[in-house]
Design a protein around this motif. Structure first.
Motif, PDB file in Angstrom:
ATOM      1  N   THR A  88       0.826  -1.217   0.000  1.00 35.86           N
ATOM      2  CA  THR A  88       0.000   0.000   0.000  1.00 35.86           C
ATOM      3  C   THR A  88       0.861   1.268   0.000  1.00 35.86           C
ATOM      4  OG1 THR A  88      -0.128  -0.215   2.400  1.00 35.86           O
ATOM      5  CG2 THR A  88      -2.007  -1.055   1.132  1.00 35.86           C
TER       6      THR A  88
ATOM      7  N   LYS B 268       2.704  -0.708  -4.666  1.00 35.61           N
ATOM      8  CA  LYS B 268       1.534  -0.921  -5.534  1.00 35.61           C
ATOM      9  C   LYS B 268       1.965  -1.271  -6.966  1.00 35.61           C
ATOM     10  CE  LYS B 268       0.796   4.104  -5.953  1.00 35.61           C
ATOM     11  NZ  LYS B 268       1.798   4.481  -4.929  1.00 35.61           N
TER      12      LYS B 268
ATOM     13  N   ILE C 137      -1.234  -6.914   4.479  1.00 30.00           N
ATOM     14  CA  ILE C 137      -1.815  -5.590   4.725  1.00 30.00           C
ATOM     15  C   ILE C 137      -2.091  -5.448   6.226  1.00 30.00           C
ATOM     16  CG2 ILE C 137      -3.860  -4.146   4.189  1.00 30.00           C
ATOM     17  CD1 ILE C 137      -2.478  -4.822   1.636  1.00 30.00           C
TER      18      ILE C 137
ATOM     19  N   THR D  77      -5.319  -0.406   7.990  1.00 30.08           N
ATOM     20  CA  THR D  77      -5.206   0.325   6.718  1.00 30.08           C
ATOM     21  C   THR D  77      -6.408   0.076   5.805  1.00 30.08           C
ATOM     22  OG1 THR D  77      -2.823   0.199   6.945  1.00 30.08           O
ATOM     23  CG2 THR D  77      -3.605   0.738   4.770  1.00 30.08           C
TER      24      THR D  77
ATOM     25  N   HIS E  11      -8.626   2.967   5.663  1.00 29.24           N
ATOM     26  CA  HIS E  11      -8.006   4.247   5.280  1.00 29.24           C
ATOM     27  C   HIS E  11      -8.741   4.794   4.050  1.00 29.24           C
ATOM     28  CE1 HIS E  11      -4.983   6.943   3.497  1.00 29.24           C
ATOM     29  NE2 HIS E  11      -4.410   6.988   4.681  1.00 29.24           N
TER      30      HIS E  11
ATOM     31  N   LYS F 241      -6.350   4.469   0.812  1.00 25.71           N
ATOM     32  CA  LYS F 241      -5.723   3.164   0.622  1.00 25.71           C
ATOM     33  C   LYS F 241      -6.767   2.052   0.484  1.00 25.71           C
ATOM     34  CE  LYS F 241      -1.234   4.332   2.468  1.00 25.71           C
ATOM     35  NZ  LYS F 241      -0.075   3.953   3.273  1.00 25.71           N
ATOM     36  N   SER F 242      -7.979   2.300   1.027  1.00 28.20           N
ATOM     37  CA  SER F 242      -9.029   1.277   0.918  1.00 28.20           C
ATOM     38  C   SER F 242      -9.360   1.012  -0.560  1.00 28.20           C
ATOM     39  CB  SER F 242     -10.282   1.688   1.682  1.00 28.20           C
ATOM     40  OG  SER F 242     -10.756   2.908   1.166  1.00 28.20           O
TER      41      SER F 242
ATOM     42  N   LEU G 108      -7.278   1.324  -3.077  1.00 30.45           N
ATOM     43  CA  LEU G 108      -6.148   0.559  -3.615  1.00 30.45           C
ATOM     44  C   LEU G 108      -6.296  -0.917  -3.228  1.00 30.45           C
ATOM     45  CD1 LEU G 108      -3.354   0.722  -5.026  1.00 30.45           C
ATOM     46  CD2 LEU G 108      -2.358   1.160  -2.770  1.00 30.45           C
ATOM     47  N   ILE G 109      -6.664  -1.143  -1.964  1.00 28.57           N
ATOM     48  CA  ILE G 109      -6.808  -2.521  -1.480  1.00 28.57           C
ATOM     49  C   ILE G 109      -7.944  -3.229  -2.242  1.00 28.57           C
ATOM     50  CG2 ILE G 109      -7.443  -3.901   0.562  1.00 28.57           C
ATOM     51  CD1 ILE G 109      -5.894  -1.725   2.234  1.00 28.57           C
TER      52      ILE G 109
END
Ligand SMILES: NC(=O)c1ccc[n+]([C@@H]2O[C@H](COP(=O)([O-])OP(=O)(O)OC[C@H]3O[C@@H](n4cnc5c(N)ncnc54)[C@H](OP(=O)(O)O)[C@@H]3O)[C@@H](O)[C@H]2O)c1
Length: 180
Positions: free
Chosen positions: A13, A18, A35, A39, A42, A45-46, A48-49
């Motif tokens: 992250t 990434k 992870i 996070t 977040h 970042k959520s 991205l996850i």
């Protein structure tokens, strides 16, 4: 065709992580991301996850300070790539201990991705930072873990936004350093 290595990324992250995750998936490697549970919620970042999940990445929850979570994650893969940040460089000793205990890792790439820290003429405070990375190299070698050190020098995209201090209102903290 040879089976693709299973790859675990720590630090996925972050700024660099990434891209490593994206590349691993594109190359067809079963890709795992460790992870931190905190996070996941977040605000940025959520997303991205979520994108990791939808591209087929297996999410594993854990923390560099949680030995059991590291060993459990490491046992599921062949290769470990660390893109942990500068503040976590020293704490990679925890990762080394977990890799040693798991005993199954074919290759470890510690968080490097900069200057070759065994060959430079940096001044402080960067010299001390490079010394931390070099110490991690020595710890990996002492444990007999197969490794690759990626020395990619500076990323233009990382430094360009502050080049010539166009968008800053206070002096930068980056020192000038010279290499071979
Ligand atoms: N050559 C260059 O120009 C250049 C430029 C930048 C970086 N680098 C190098 O690239 C490497 C990665 O740096 P970066 O800037 O991409 O790092 P970063 O953006 O600071 O990302 C740090 C990552 O580590 C994770 N993390 C932090 N503490 C953790 C913990 N206790 N347990 C598990 N994960 C944890 C963070 O997760 P959360 O999201 O949960 O916080 C995040 O994913 C470093 O070695 C750095 O020196 C090189």
């Amino acid at each position: 065709m040879a089976e693709k290595s299973k790859i675990l990324v720590l630090g996925g992250t972050g700024y660099l992580g990434k891209f490593i995750i994206e590349a691993s998936v594109k190359e067809g490697h079963p890709t795992f991301a460790l992870i931190r549970e905190t996070t996941v919620s977040h605000p940025e970042k959520s997303k991205l996850i979520e994108s990791f999940k939808s591209s087929g990445v297996t999410l594993l929850y854990g923390d560099l300070s949680d030995h059991e979570s590291l060993v459990k994650a490491i046992k599921q893969v062949d290769v470990v790539i660390s893109t942990l940040g500068g503040a976590q460089v020293n704490d990679q000793v925890n990762l080394i201990a977990a890799i040693k205990e798991a005993g199954n890792i074919k290759r470890f790439l510690p968080s490097e991705f900069g200057i070759d820290v065994d060959r430079h003429h940096a001044v402080e405070p960067v010299a001390s930072f490079f010394a931390q990375k070099a110490q991690i190299r020595r710890a990996i070698e002492a444990e007999g873990i197969p490794y690759t050190y990626v020395s990619s020098n500076a990323f233009a995209g990382y430094f360009l936004p502050t080049l010539a201090q166009q968008n800053v209102t206070t002096p930068l903290s980056y020192p000038i350093f010279l290499t071979d």
